[in-house]
Design a protein around this motif. Sequence first.
Motif, short mmCIF file in Angstrom:
data_model
loop_
_atom_site.label_atom_id
_atom_site.label_comp_id
_atom_site.label_asym_id
_atom_site.label_seq_id
_atom_site.Cartn_x
_atom_site.Cartn_y
_atom_site.Cartn_z
N MET A 1 0.84 -1.20 0.00
CA MET A 1 0.00 0.00 0.00
C MET A 1 0.88 1.26 0.00
SD MET A 1 -3.13 0.63 -0.15
CE MET A 1 -4.03 2.15 -0.30
N ASN A 2 0.48 2.23 -0.78
CA ASN A 2 1.20 3.50 -0.80
C ASN A 2 0.26 4.59 -0.32
OD1 ASN A 2 3.77 2.81 -2.26
ND2 ASN A 2 2.26 2.07 -3.74
N LYS A 3 0.82 5.53 0.40
CA LYS A 3 0.01 6.65 0.88
C LYS A 3 0.82 7.93 0.75
CE LYS A 3 -2.84 7.77 4.86
NZ LYS A 3 -3.24 7.31 6.19
N LEU A 4 0.27 8.86 0.01
CA LEU A 4 0.93 10.15 -0.17
C LEU A 4 0.00 11.23 0.40
CD1 LEU A 4 3.49 11.39 -1.51
CD2 LEU A 4 2.13 11.75 -3.55
N GLU A 5 0.43 11.74 1.54
CA GLU A 5 -0.42 12.68 2.28
C GLU A 5 0.09 14.10 2.06
OE1 GLU A 5 -1.68 12.03 6.84
OE2 GLU A 5 -0.19 10.65 6.06
N ILE A 6 -0.80 14.94 1.66
CA ILE A 6 -0.40 16.32 1.38
C ILE A 6 -1.18 17.23 2.32
CG2 ILE A 6 -0.29 18.09 -0.42
CD1 ILE A 6 -0.25 15.66 -2.35
N ILE A 7 -0.44 18.02 3.04
CA ILE A 7 -1.07 18.83 4.09
C ILE A 7 -0.76 20.30 3.88
CG2 ILE A 7 -1.26 19.15 6.60
CD1 ILE A 7 0.06 16.24 6.73
N ASN A 8 -1.81 21.08 3.67
CA ASN A 8 -1.67 22.54 3.58
C ASN A 8 -0.58 23.01 2.64
OD1 ASN A 8 -3.66 23.62 5.13
ND2 ASN A 8 -2.53 23.27 7.03
N LEU A 9 -0.45 22.34 1.54
CA LEU A 9 0.65 22.66 0.63
C LEU A 9 0.39 23.99 -0.09
CD1 LEU A 9 3.29 21.29 -0.32
CD2 LEU A 9 2.02 20.42 -2.27
N ALA A 10 1.41 24.81 -0.17
CA ALA A 10 1.28 26.11 -0.84
C ALA A 10 2.54 26.43 -1.62
CB ALA A 10 0.99 27.21 0.18
N LYS A 11 2.33 27.15 -2.73
CA LYS A 11 3.46 27.63 -3.51
C LYS A 11 3.18 29.05 -3.96
CE LYS A 11 7.23 27.61 -5.96
NZ LYS A 11 8.58 27.45 -5.34
N LYS A 12 4.12 29.93 -3.66
CA LYS A 12 4.00 31.32 -4.12
C LYS A 12 5.16 31.65 -5.03
CE LYS A 12 1.33 33.80 -0.72
NZ LYS A 12 1.27 33.73 0.72
N TYR A 13 4.87 32.40 -6.07
CA TYR A 13 5.92 33.00 -6.89
C TYR A 13 5.83 34.49 -6.64
CZ TYR A 13 6.26 28.61 -9.51
OH TYR A 13 6.45 27.31 -9.87
N GLY A 14 6.72 35.04 -5.87
CA GLY A 14 6.59 36.43 -5.47
C GLY A 14 5.29 36.58 -4.70
N ASN A 15 4.41 37.48 -5.14
CA ASN A 15 3.12 37.55 -4.44
C ASN A 15 2.00 36.82 -5.19
OD1 ASN A 15 2.83 39.35 -6.47
ND2 ASN A 15 2.76 41.20 -5.15
N LYS A 16 2.40 36.06 -6.20
CA LYS A 16 1.41 35.27 -6.95
C LYS A 16 1.30 33.88 -6.30
CE LYS A 16 -0.71 33.28 -10.37
NZ LYS A 16 -2.03 33.53 -10.75
N THR A 17 0.07 33.52 -5.92
CA THR A 17 -0.14 32.20 -5.30
C THR A 17 -0.50 31.19 -6.38
OG1 THR A 17 -0.91 33.25 -3.28
CG2 THR A 17 -1.49 30.95 -3.58
N ALA A 18 0.37 30.23 -6.59
CA ALA A 18 0.11 29.21 -7.61
C ALA A 18 -0.65 28.03 -7.02
CB ALA A 18 1.42 28.74 -8.23
N LEU A 19 -0.44 27.79 -5.73
CA LEU A 19 -1.12 26.69 -5.05
C LEU A 19 -1.37 27.15 -3.62
CD1 LEU A 19 -1.92 23.69 -5.69
CD2 LEU A 19 0.15 23.03 -4.47
N ASN A 20 -2.59 26.92 -3.13
CA ASN A 20 -2.94 27.44 -1.82
C ASN A 20 -3.61 26.37 -0.96
OD1 ASN A 20 -3.19 29.40 0.14
ND2 ASN A 20 -5.18 30.10 -0.61
N ASN A 21 -3.06 26.14 0.22
CA ASN A 21 -3.73 25.28 1.20
C ASN A 21 -4.23 23.96 0.65
OD1 ASN A 21 -4.09 25.77 3.93
ND2 ASN A 21 -4.97 27.77 3.38
N PHE A 22 -3.41 23.30 -0.12
CA PHE A 22 -3.86 22.05 -0.74
C PHE A 22 -3.68 20.89 0.24
CE2 PHE A 22 -3.40 18.21 -3.25
CZ PHE A 22 -4.38 18.35 -4.22
N THR A 23 -4.78 20.26 0.57
CA THR A 23 -4.73 19.12 1.48
C THR A 23 -5.48 17.96 0.84
OG1 THR A 23 -4.65 20.53 3.44
CG2 THR A 23 -5.40 18.27 3.77
N TYR A 24 -4.78 16.83 0.72
CA TYR A 24 -5.41 15.68 0.06
C TYR A 24 -4.54 14.45 0.30
CZ TYR A 24 -7.98 13.10 -3.53
OH TYR A 24 -8.76 12.18 -4.18
N THR A 25 -5.14 13.29 0.33
CA THR A 25 -4.37 12.06 0.49
C THR A 25 -4.59 11.13 -0.71
OG1 THR A 25 -4.49 12.21 2.88
CG2 THR A 25 -3.97 10.04 1.97
N PHE A 26 -3.49 10.77 -1.34
CA PHE A 26 -3.53 9.83 -2.46
C PHE A 26 -3.18 8.43 -1.94
CE2 PHE A 26 -2.35 13.92 -4.37
CZ PHE A 26 -3.20 13.98 -5.48
#
Length: 289
Positions: A1-26
């Motif tokens: 079994m594989n589990k990839l847990e993503i918690i509150n992931l965010a990515k900013k480029y300068g003040n541009k938010t490309a990814l915000n508060n991403f939470t999900y489990t694969f």
Amino acid sequence: MNKLEIINLAKKYGNKTALNNFTYTFENGLYGLIGPNGAGKSTLMNILVEGISKTNGDVLYNGEKIEKLGKEYRNIIGYVPQQQGIYNNFSAEDFLNYMANLKGLNKKDISSKIKEVLEFVDLYGVRKNKLDGFSGGMKQRILIAQALLNNPEILILDEPTAGLDPKERIRIRNLIARISMNKIVIISTHIVSDIEFIAGNIVFLYGGELIRKGSPKELLKELENQVFEKIISEEQVENYNEKFLVSGLMSASTGIKIRYIDNDKLTDDEYAVEPNLEDYYLYIEKIKM
Ligand SMILES: Nc1ncnc2c1ncn2[C@@H]1O[C@H](COP(=O)(O)OP(=O)(O)OP(=O)(O)O)[C@@H](O)[C@H]1O
Ligand SMILES: [Mg+2]
């Protein structure tokens, strides 16, 4: 079994938010990552394959932070990027040999593994040919083969069917469906029909946010009894386009068969049809705009 847990992931480029508060489990299975241009799909995938750094949040593989796992994590990842750089002067076989060495595969396993992945993507017969003679679909298949060399537990494919003809799209769709039994496969696409019947789960990104998630069946409930088809005359098309979200037009012997999304059944001659993922995609995009 594989589990990839993503918690509150965010990515900013300068003040541009490309990814915000991403939470999900694969977990094992096939995931379709959908969303319009700029939604953050590639950003998420790039963070998962450690191609770019994150601004915030955590990614855990089977309970351990991926930074801590380091090489151990990279060894179980397979990745087909959206921007495909391909070494055109290599033959298919030489390219895979080069990639196998980059990935640090055991020397003694390399040739049998290359044969196995070439057969899997149906390119064994052309293994001596140079990549610059390959069609778009063949190039995409060799990139998938490259991603499979290390038997990845997590396979990430960024728009693997973009720009391919229908036959190649189906071929790639079938390959991917076969791979996804006991690993995590994440595939991003704009062509939602490519994943509608193979993805167990859909993750919908919009403006860097996760806005919908669930199995296709669960998601489509939101549109139940709201997708209609009806035969209209050519002159009426514009009127429907103004009033409704039109998801399909087809010429029919008695006029134009129009497919559109509406809250209620209005007249007797329109009939509700089963919503599909394309209707859904258009609908969600519209209510978010
Ligand atoms: N290197 C970068 N520098 C600045 N902004 C970036 C960079 N890479 C991505 N972005 C921005 O981040 C946002 C998310 O981009 P991303 O490439 O993840 O979207 P996407 O969902 O993959 O889109 P597409 O469907 O077009 O591939 C966009 O607004 C994009 O302009
Ligand atoms: Mg992208």
